[in-house]
Design an enzyme around this catalytic site. Sequence first.
Site, PDB file in Angstrom:
ATOM      1  N   GLY A 252       1.909   8.521   5.138  1.00 44.24           N
ATOM      2  CA  GLY A 252       1.183   9.130   4.370  1.00 44.24           C
ATOM      3  C   GLY A 252       0.521  10.322   4.739  1.00 44.24           C
ATOM      4  CG  HIS A 253      -2.526  12.289   2.217  1.00 40.91           C
ATOM      5  ND1 HIS A 253      -2.594  12.783   0.965  1.00 40.91           N
ATOM      6  CD2 HIS A 253      -3.006  11.073   2.185  1.00 40.91           C
ATOM      7  CE1 HIS A 253      -3.272  11.837   0.309  1.00 40.91           C
ATOM      8  NE2 HIS A 253      -3.628  10.947   0.971  1.00 40.91           N
ATOM      9  N   GLY A 254      -2.402  12.532   6.444  1.00 44.59           N
ATOM     10  CA  GLY A 254      -3.786  12.322   7.249  1.00 44.59           C
ATOM     11  C   GLY A 254      -3.608  11.220   8.116  1.00 44.59           C
TER      12      GLY A 254
END
Length: 346
Positions: A252-254
């Site tokens: 996922g993002h980050g």
Amino acid sequence: MVSSNFYKNLGPRKLTAIIDFLHDIIAPPKIHEDIAIHDIKILQEASPNDISFLSNPKYSEFLKTTKAAACIVPKNFTGEANPNTVLLHAQNSYFAYSKLIDFFYAPIKSYPTKIMKSAIVADSATIGKNCYIGHNVVIEDDVIIGDNSIIEAGSFIGRGVNIGRNARIEQHVSINYAIIGDDVVILAGAKIGQDGFGFSTEKGVHHKIFHIGIVKIGNNVEIGANTTIDRGSLQDTIIKDLCRIDNLVQIGHGVKIGKGSIIVAQTGIAGSSTIGKYCALGGQVGIAGHLNIGDGAQVAAQGGVAQNIEAGKIVGGSPAIPIMDWHRQSIIMKQLLKTSNSKLKK
């Protein structure tokens, strides 16, 4: 079975040459110099012209009946073996086997230094020396691709992406908003740098959050087929050097993944979680968002992680708990089930 359609056998090799190539082998003091090894086979299928290996002790029984001329075994192996099989003791028999594959085989498929006519390469893109750009590849403006890199058929490299030297990007890979280091392998169908799953909800409507981060991938990283790595919404998604990511993994993002970590197939890591150095996540592990997994931690297959994990800890189950507690719970559940069944029969 190794198919000659795809790989060239470089044998036969003298057994003495194999020992010299592997370096850390402890061999019997006297080995006949004329022993020729034609192929590598598993113990059950090896012939008197083949070499085999043993890394998992559950296969040690096959050493008694194998016909292999030689077998690489762990350094401390003292079990029984066919007296006609030469045992070669290695510090790490599985690593020795992996080196032996390189000594015996080469892929038939080769990549000329060439940009195929059907490829679309922007004028402002920079392609390094000795690169191969395959059929129907699209490379957009301001992309930089390092020397000796391979981009296979149908892949898309979006504007501004930077890929280091010696990259191998397989078929139908999509890369956007990413900076990628040297010696990186990305297998077929992987998607890197797309929007993450980020929304803000107001009055029952889910509003998409504009993702302005990127994906940063270090050196000597391998990313499996059909794996997806989202770019960060504000902070970057980071994959450090030496990581190995299996097929069908969602990052996922980050998310930040530390050096040398291994992530097995069908694992999902929710946004903004941090995985430390040299961690191991088994198959189908789920990591909730905004967690910290300490250096060297391990999660058993299908573990569901909802809390931080301290460095070096091993957990399993869902929700994940210390691995020994999980084993005890499993035993107790079996005992309770037996007791319950006994009462029902009465």
